[in-house]
Design a protein around this motif. Sequence first.
Motif, PDB file in Angstrom:
ATOM      1  N   ASP A 250     -21.050  -7.783  34.483  1.00  0.00           N
ATOM      2  CA  ASP A 250     -21.035  -9.234  34.402  1.00  0.00           C
ATOM      3  C   ASP A 250     -22.365  -9.656  33.804  1.00  0.00           C
ATOM      4  N   THR A 251     -22.407 -10.841  33.250  1.00  0.00           N
ATOM      5  CA  THR A 251     -23.614 -11.271  32.576  1.00  0.00           C
ATOM      6  C   THR A 251     -23.827 -12.761  32.779  1.00  0.00           C
ATOM      7  N   GLU A 252     -25.063 -13.141  32.788  1.00  0.00           N
ATOM      8  CA  GLU A 252     -25.446 -14.549  32.858  1.00  0.00           C
ATOM      9  C   GLU A 252     -25.742 -15.027  31.450  1.00  0.00           C
ATOM     10  N   LEU A 253     -25.315 -16.219  31.138  1.00  0.00           N
ATOM     11  CA  LEU A 253     -25.521 -16.763  29.800  1.00  0.00           C
ATOM     12  C   LEU A 253     -26.571 -17.867  29.779  1.00  0.00           C
ATOM     13  N   ASP A 254     -27.298 -18.032  30.873  1.00  0.00           N
ATOM     14  CA  ASP A 254     -28.257 -19.130  30.966  1.00  0.00           C
ATOM     15  C   ASP A 254     -29.356 -19.068  29.906  1.00  0.00           C
ATOM     16  N   ASP A 255     -29.763 -17.878  29.494  1.00  0.00           N
ATOM     17  CA  ASP A 255     -30.823 -17.741  28.495  1.00  0.00           C
ATOM     18  C   ASP A 255     -30.284 -17.583  27.074  1.00  0.00           C
ATOM     19  N   VAL A 256     -28.976 -17.661  26.906  1.00  0.00           N
ATOM     20  CA  VAL A 256     -28.355 -17.517  25.596  1.00  0.00           C
ATOM     21  C   VAL A 256     -28.153 -18.905  24.993  1.00  0.00           C
ATOM     22  N   GLU A 257     -28.718 -19.106  23.801  1.00  0.00           N
ATOM     23  CA  GLU A 257     -28.611 -20.420  23.166  1.00  0.00           C
ATOM     24  C   GLU A 257     -27.768 -20.417  21.899  1.00  0.00           C
ATOM     25  N   THR A 258     -27.640 -19.260  21.257  1.00  0.00           N
ATOM     26  CA  THR A 258     -26.918 -19.192  19.990  1.00  0.00           C
ATOM     27  C   THR A 258     -25.978 -17.986  19.988  1.00  0.00           C
ATOM     28  N   LEU A 259     -25.102 -17.972  19.011  1.00  0.00           N
ATOM     29  CA  LEU A 259     -24.209 -16.831  18.841  1.00  0.00           C
ATOM     30  C   LEU A 259     -25.013 -15.567  18.530  1.00  0.00           C
ATOM     31  N   ALA A 260     -26.098 -15.709  17.795  1.00  0.00           N
ATOM     32  CA  ALA A 260     -26.962 -14.553  17.495  1.00  0.00           C
ATOM     33  C   ALA A 260     -27.575 -13.991  18.781  1.00  0.00           C
ATOM     34  N   ASP A 261     -27.987 -14.874  19.697  1.00  0.00           N
ATOM     35  CA  ASP A 261     -28.516 -14.420  20.992  1.00  0.00           C
ATOM     36  C   ASP A 261     -27.445 -13.661  21.767  1.00  0.00           C
ATOM     37  N   LEU A 262     -26.228 -14.178  21.735  1.00  0.00           N
ATOM     38  CA  LEU A 262     -25.121 -13.536  22.447  1.00  0.00           C
ATOM     39  C   LEU A 262     -24.820 -12.167  21.844  1.00  0.00           C
ATOM     40  N   ALA A 263     -24.846 -12.072  20.523  1.00  0.00           N
ATOM     41  CA  ALA A 263     -24.617 -10.782  19.862  1.00  0.00           C
ATOM     42  C   ALA A 263     -25.713  -9.783  20.232  1.00  0.00           C
ATOM     43  N   ASP A 264     -26.950 -10.243  20.286  1.00  0.00           N
ATOM     44  CA  ASP A 264     -28.056  -9.363  20.686  1.00  0.00           C
ATOM     45  C   ASP A 264     -27.866  -8.875  22.121  1.00  0.00           C
ATOM     46  N   LEU A 265     -27.443  -9.768  23.014  1.00  0.00           N
ATOM     47  CA  LEU A 265     -27.167  -9.390  24.401  1.00  0.00           C
ATOM     48  C   LEU A 265     -26.087  -8.313  24.457  1.00  0.00           C
ATOM     49  N   ALA A 266     -25.046  -8.469  23.646  1.00  0.00           N
ATOM     50  CA  ALA A 266     -23.960  -7.489  23.605  1.00  0.00           C
ATOM     51  C   ALA A 266     -24.464  -6.142  23.086  1.00  0.00           C
ATOM     52  N   ARG A 267     -25.294  -6.166  22.048  1.00  0.00           N
ATOM     53  CA  ARG A 267     -25.816  -4.917  21.480  1.00  0.00           C
ATOM     54  C   ARG A 267     -26.687  -4.163  22.478  1.00  0.00           C
ATOM     55  N   GLU A 268     -27.375  -4.904  23.358  1.00  0.00           N
ATOM     56  CA  GLU A 268     -28.225  -4.267  24.370  1.00  0.00           C
ATOM     57  C   GLU A 268     -27.402  -3.549  25.435  1.00  0.00           C
ATOM     58  N   ALA A 269     -26.114  -3.855  25.517  1.00  0.00           N
ATOM     59  CA  ALA A 269     -25.251  -3.258  26.540  1.00  0.00           C
ATOM     60  C   ALA A 269     -24.797  -1.852  26.190  1.00  0.00           C
ATOM     61  N   THR A 270     -25.104  -1.402  24.991  1.00  0.00           N
ATOM     62  CA  THR A 270     -24.658  -0.076  24.573  1.00  0.00           C
ATOM     63  C   THR A 270     -25.790   0.661  23.861  1.00  0.00           C
ATOM     64  N   ALA A 271     -25.794   1.968  23.986  1.00  0.00           N
ATOM     65  CA  ALA A 271     -26.840   2.771  23.368  1.00  0.00           C
ATOM     66  C   ALA A 271     -26.570   3.013  21.883  1.00  0.00           C
ATOM     67  N   ASP A 272     -25.316   3.084  21.516  1.00  0.00           N
ATOM     68  CA  ASP A 272     -24.938   3.356  20.130  1.00  0.00           C
ATOM     69  C   ASP A 272     -24.363   2.093  19.502  1.00  0.00           C
ATOM     70  N   ASP A 273     -23.778   2.252  18.340  1.00  0.00           N
ATOM     71  CA  ASP A 273     -23.139   1.131  17.650  1.00  0.00           C
ATOM     72  C   ASP A 273     -21.690   0.991  18.087  1.00  0.00           C
ATOM     73  N   GLU A 274     -21.464   1.071  19.384  1.00  0.00           N
ATOM     74  CA  GLU A 274     -20.109   0.992  19.913  1.00  0.00           C
ATOM     75  C   GLU A 274     -19.646  -0.460  19.969  1.00  0.00           C
ATOM     76  N   THR A 275     -18.359  -0.631  20.114  1.00  0.00           N
ATOM     77  CA  THR A 275     -17.767  -1.958  20.225  1.00  0.00           C
ATOM     78  C   THR A 275     -18.093  -2.558  21.582  1.00  0.00           C
ATOM     79  N   VAL A 276     -18.533  -3.808  21.568  1.00  0.00           N
ATOM     80  CA  VAL A 276     -18.776  -4.554  22.792  1.00  0.00           C
ATOM     81  C   VAL A 276     -18.036  -5.875  22.682  1.00  0.00           C
ATOM     82  N   LEU A 277     -17.334  -6.218  23.744  1.00  0.00           N
ATOM     83  CA  LEU A 277     -16.650  -7.503  23.819  1.00  0.00           C
ATOM     84  C   LEU A 277     -17.350  -8.371  24.849  1.00  0.00           C
ATOM     85  N   VAL A 278     -17.633  -9.593  24.479  1.00  0.00           N
ATOM     86  CA  VAL A 278     -18.134 -10.575  25.424  1.00  0.00           C
ATOM     87  C   VAL A 278     -16.943 -11.465  25.742  1.00  0.00           C
ATOM     88  N   CYS A 279     -16.556 -11.484  27.010  1.00  0.00           N
ATOM     89  CA  CYS A 279     -15.407 -12.268  27.446  1.00  0.00           C
ATOM     90  C   CYS A 279     -15.902 -13.425  28.306  1.00  0.00           C
TER      91      CYS A 279
END
Length: 183
Positions: free
Chosen positions: A18-47
């Motif tokens: 689960d994730t908190e979005l309080d510090d996310v302001e843009t779609l780019a921030d959200l994409a960066d948060l998703a990329r941090e959830a994986t070690a490789d270039d794997e697919t990440v879904l933010v739901c």
Amino acid sequence: MYFAALLARTEDGWEASDTELDDVETLADLADLAREATADDETVLVCIEQEGEWFGVVRVDGEDDPRVFVSDAAAAMRSSYGEILLSDELLGRQPEDPSALDQLVDLDGTEEGEPEGAENDDEEAERAAVAEAEAAPAGPLGDSGLLTDLGMDDKALLTLAPEDALSEIADALGCTDVLESVR
């Protein structure tokens, strides 16, 4: 009330957090948060699910641009979390010109810095926000095919009810237990 989760596809299957979005302001921030959830270039879904009114899915594949689907753009526009997903590009509008905003600094004409008629400015800002929300189309917006290769076709995604959507998406992806563990 909202619920947000990250689903990362790994070699061993799906992992959820689960994730908190309080510090996310843009779609780019959200994409960066998703990329941090994986070690490789794997697919990440933010739901994201907002009180059974709308849901959104953002797909991030490595360094590719995020792909976004929102079930009801007009409803999402009324939510600070929805506004994150509804980029100017997705809405088909021109981004604001930052240089035009710079020209408006210190033009209030008073010594205290409070412009005369501030109440009118507040009313105008509120009307502008309502007009912007109305500019977002009612209904689905974005890439309805972003889950096709993962087991959910675009027609199925378009017919999901917001209150059941994330559970049905997880079911189609084969990760219901994983998602429910963070719910």
